[in-house]
Design a protein around this motif. Structure first.
Motif, short mmCIF file in Angstrom:
data_model
loop_
_atom_site.label_atom_id
_atom_site.label_comp_id
_atom_site.label_asym_id
_atom_site.label_seq_id
_atom_site.Cartn_x
_atom_site.Cartn_y
_atom_site.Cartn_z
N VAL A 107 14.71 75.27 37.88
CA VAL A 107 14.41 76.01 38.93
C VAL A 107 15.19 77.22 39.61
N THR A 108 15.84 78.38 39.64
CA THR A 108 16.58 79.46 39.44
C THR A 108 15.37 80.42 41.15
N ILE A 109 16.30 80.06 41.98
CA ILE A 109 15.32 81.28 42.85
C ILE A 109 17.35 82.10 43.77
N GLY A 110 16.08 83.56 43.87
CA GLY A 110 17.59 84.04 44.53
C GLY A 110 17.93 83.70 45.33
N ALA A 111 19.47 83.87 46.17
CA ALA A 111 19.63 83.61 46.74
C ALA A 111 20.65 84.58 47.37
N ASP A 112 21.31 85.07 49.06
CA ASP A 112 22.09 86.13 49.58
C ASP A 112 23.48 85.55 49.71
N ARG A 113 23.65 84.43 49.80
CA ARG A 113 25.00 83.87 50.68
C ARG A 113 25.09 82.16 49.17
N SER A 114 27.06 82.33 49.85
CA SER A 114 27.09 81.19 48.90
C SER A 114 27.09 79.66 49.79
N PHE A 115 27.29 78.74 48.91
CA PHE A 115 26.69 77.29 49.32
C PHE A 115 27.76 76.22 48.76
N SER A 116 27.66 75.50 49.51
CA SER A 116 28.68 73.78 48.32
C SER A 116 27.18 73.00 47.87
N ALA A 117 27.07 72.30 47.06
CA ALA A 117 26.48 72.31 46.01
C ALA A 117 25.96 70.64 46.43
N TRP A 118 25.10 70.69 46.10
CA TRP A 118 24.32 68.58 47.18
C TRP A 118 23.96 67.54 45.51
N SER A 119 23.61 66.81 45.70
CA SER A 119 23.06 66.06 44.72
C SER A 119 22.21 64.99 45.17
N SER A 120 21.61 64.50 44.81
CA SER A 120 20.82 63.07 45.46
C SER A 120 21.66 62.06 45.61
N THR A 121 21.95 61.74 43.23
CA THR A 121 23.16 61.07 43.42
C THR A 121 24.37 60.77 44.69
N ALA A 122 24.49 61.57 44.92
CA ALA A 122 25.89 60.91 46.03
C ALA A 122 26.34 62.39 47.02
N PRO A 123 25.00 62.80 47.74
CA PRO A 123 25.64 63.80 48.93
C PRO A 123 26.45 64.51 48.86
N SER A 124 26.95 62.87 50.02
CA SER A 124 28.46 63.53 51.01
C SER A 124 29.47 63.80 50.32
N SER A 125 29.47 63.21 48.64
CA SER A 125 31.27 63.99 47.85
C SER A 125 30.32 64.93 47.00
N TYR A 126 29.68 65.16 46.73
CA TYR A 126 29.23 66.41 45.22
C TYR A 126 29.84 66.93 45.18
N ALA A 127 30.43 67.21 43.93
CA ALA A 127 30.60 69.12 44.03
C ALA A 127 29.76 69.26 42.84
N ALA A 128 30.52 70.94 42.72
CA ALA A 128 29.64 71.27 41.97
C ALA A 128 30.46 71.92 40.13
N PRO A 129 30.70 71.50 39.33
CA PRO A 129 31.74 72.00 38.48
C PRO A 129 32.30 73.11 38.42
N GLU A 130 34.25 72.66 39.01
CA GLU A 130 34.75 73.31 38.96
C GLU A 130 34.67 74.27 37.63
N PRO A 131 34.48 76.12 37.53
CA PRO A 131 34.26 76.82 36.98
C PRO A 131 35.71 77.24 36.19
N ALA A 132 35.33 77.55 34.71
CA ALA A 132 36.91 77.58 33.96
C ALA A 132 37.38 79.32 35.02
N PRO A 133 38.87 79.30 34.73
CA PRO A 133 39.46 80.32 35.25
C PRO A 133 38.78 81.23 34.26
N PRO A 134 38.67 82.99 34.50
CA PRO A 134 38.64 83.95 34.14
C PRO A 134 39.38 84.24 33.08
N ALA A 135 39.97 84.44 31.63
CA ALA A 135 40.75 84.07 31.04
C ALA A 135 40.66 86.12 30.38
#
Length: 595
Positions: A122-150
């Motif tokens: 489900v994609t929703i427009g957002a106007d601010r940045s935020f940290s990721a969350w997951s029901s499996t590990a909410p306290s330490s979950y983070a989005a996968p590190e994006p590959a650096p632009p080459a």
């Protein structure tokens, strides 16, 4: 977990609308991931399910029903953070075969639901940045590190126009898969020496570059393209290659934004070796970075350097003053030419009598007064206080609308009755409509009135010699119609207004106090639609004054009390209403504001 959301983002293996194929399903996880200008809610599923979605108001909610599924998600509550406008996430076994996920939102926005083999996005427009969350590990979950632009790549991130491909891979070697994409794309694909592994994926009618990138992401790989040659390797290896690349400098003119503000944002995008400076004289950015990053840096600037929307705000201040006055009174005059109480009827002075000829024969045969008593003289000789009490007080109505006079004789005395009545209605209606146009997130101010100098005396001001000599200073006080507003245009084209409206006037104060300022104002923050009129303030003040003047005790008698005095009723009512209407101006030149 990782593979499922990557495939969902890539759009691989899309099933038929509103349905997923396979064995009976279950919901295994719910996650919130940040994206460029949007928030992604990823619902991991297994098995065969179908999906329904709808929205609710008050409060704003987006409801996702996963049909034919059971809930197998850890009962971990959402942490309550605002992630791109998502305030809360709740999920439960709504029915034996329905899992319901409820997203509580700041406001209803446009959204998109996509379906993959093992995930719903489900994609929703957002106007601010935020940290990721997951029901499996909410306290330490983070989005996968994006590959650096080459290096500059021709693999667009969205709405690709490349040729589409349908393919199925079952434990195929990564090198064979890359070879097939080289043949499809007509480009040369070079693999790093340590690139190895197997791919299991199903591609259904997807642009080849989108599928290519998704497969690389699933293997923890990345790619750069330079002159038609695509190099595939791990992110770390490609990043190390950047460190050996020579630096280049590029000047990018900025059209709509402030170059200094963009420079601060661009510092988080350039490589670790890159530098950004702003030239204020030409409003340009000077970017020094590796050659392969300059194109992505330029695209980042182009995304931010867009025309700022303008907002035209029209306010209406409506002030209505209404005054109702009702006055009614009865006054008496009792007396004869020699004895009387009041001064309502002019009476002759007997002491000024002179002989007069009444029959015209030339011989005086009567006496007639030639002067009247002084109006300030009260002659009281009417038989005691009981009789004199019939006279009323001296109260009277100014410019009465009705005057009735009745006179009768009581013995040697004349009783004259004066009835006076007045009813007056005063209505004042004032409307002010200030109109102001300003850029998004920019404070605007308009004043229609006057600035009055006010002298302030400071009696405690120390002077030379240790003596306190009063010192006068002058302050300028603005009065009139005043409007201050700061608008913000939201992603769904609503307008968030922070405003203050004021109507004030100056009046001389009694005695030596100087001046008083009558003010009606409202200050608040309101969210309205484009072109919608909102009431931001309303005030009604009612003042009723009742006065009675007359003979004590008698004036308070029921029914007949009005015969012994005057009564005045004054009602003042003041209504204030403040309205505001914003209009978003996408093209100031077309609306005439740009000329």
């Amino acid at each position: 977990m990782k593979r499922s959301w990557i495939l969902a983002l890539a759009g691989l293996g899309l099933a038929s609308p509103r349905a997923l194929a396979g064995p009976p399903g279950e919901v295994t996880a719910v996650s919130v991931l940040p994206g460029p200008g949007r928030a992604h809610v990823i619902i991991d599923v297994r098995g065969s399910v179908s999906v329904q979605d709808f929205t609710l108001d008050n409060p704003a909610r987006l409801v996702i029903d996963v049909l034919g599924a059971t809930l197998n998600v850890p009962h971990e509550r959402y942490d309550g953070s605002n992630r791109g406008g998502i305030l809360d996430i709740r999920y439960s076994q709504f029915r034996p075969d329905v899992v319901r996920i409820v997203l509580e939102l700041e406001s209803l926005k446009d959204y998109q639901v996509e379906y993959a083999d093992d995930a719903i996005r489900v994609t929703i427009g957002a106007d601010r940045s935020f940290s990721a969350w997951s029901s499996t590990a909410p306290s330490s979950y983070a989005a996968p590190e994006p590959a650096p632009p080459a290096r500059s790549t021709s693999l667009p991130q969205q709405q690709s126009q490349q040729a589409r491909v349908t393919a199925s891979y079952d434990s195929a070697a990564i090198r064979d898969v890359m070879a097939s994409f080289a043949e499809i794309s007509g480009r040369t694909v070079l693999l790093g020496k340590d690139v190895d592994g197997y791919v299991t994926a199903e591609v259904k009618n997807q642009p080849w570059d989108v599928a290519f990138r998704a497969i690389l992401e699933s293997q923890g790989l990345s790619a750069v393209e330079d002159d038609g040659i695509i190099s595939v390797d791990s992110r770390e290896v490609l990043a190390a290659r950047d460190s050996l690349e020579p630096l280049r400098t590029k000047i990018i003119p900025v059209n709509y934004q402030n170059a200094g503000a963009l420079a601060k944002s661009l510092e988080f995008v350039v490589s670790s070796r890159g530098r950004v400076a702003a030239d204020t004289s030409t409003n340009s950015l000077i970017i020094t970075d590796v050659q392969s990053r300059l194109v992505s840096d330029s695209l980042f600037v182009a995304q931010l350097d867009v025309p700022t929307p303008q907002v035209s705000i029209q306010a209406r201040l409506i002030l209505v003053d209404r005054t109702d006055v009702e006055e009614l009174g009865v006054r008496y005059d009792l007396g004869n030419p020699n004895q009387f109480f009041n001064q309502l009827v002019q009476r002759p002075d007997p002491a000024s009598a002179e002989p007069v000829d009444t029959d015209g024969d030339g011989v005086p045969d009567a006496f007639a007064p030639t002067e009247f008593f002084d109006p300030s003289t009260n002659v009281i000789d009417l038989g005691g206080n009981a009789l004199s009490a019939i006279a009323n007080a001296d109260a009277q109505i100014v410019s009465p609308a009705l005057q009735l006079i009745y006179s009768t004789a009581i013995g040697n005395f004349n009783l004259t009755t004066f009835v006076e009545a007045l009813q007056r209605v005063e209505l004042a209606d004032m409307q002010a409509e200030p109109l102001i146009t300003t850029a998004d997130n920019t404070r605007a101010f308009i004043l229609d009135g006057e600035r009055t100098p006010i002298r302030v005396i400071d009696v405690s001001s120390p002077q030379a010699g240790g003596q306190n000599v009063p010192r006068a200073t002058t302050q300028i006080v603005p009065t009139g119609i005043r409007l201050e507003v700061t608008p913000h245009v939201t992603n769904n084209r609503q307008v968030l207004l922070k405003l203050r409206a004021e109507n004030s006037s100056i009046q001389a104060a009694p005695a030596d106090l100087g001046f008083t300022f009558q003010t009606q104002e409202a200050e608040n923050q309101v969210l309205v639609d484009d072109g919608e009129t909102a009431v931001i303030g309303g005030l009604t003040v009612t003042s009723i004054t009742v006065a009675k003047t007359g003979i004590p005790f008698l004036v308070d008698l029921p029914v007949v009390g009005g015969l012994f005095g005057f009564s005045t009723r004054r009602e003042e009512r003041r209504d204030l209403l403040i309205l505001v209407t914003p209009h978003i101006i996408d093209n100031p030149a077309a609306s005439g504001l740009g000329r």
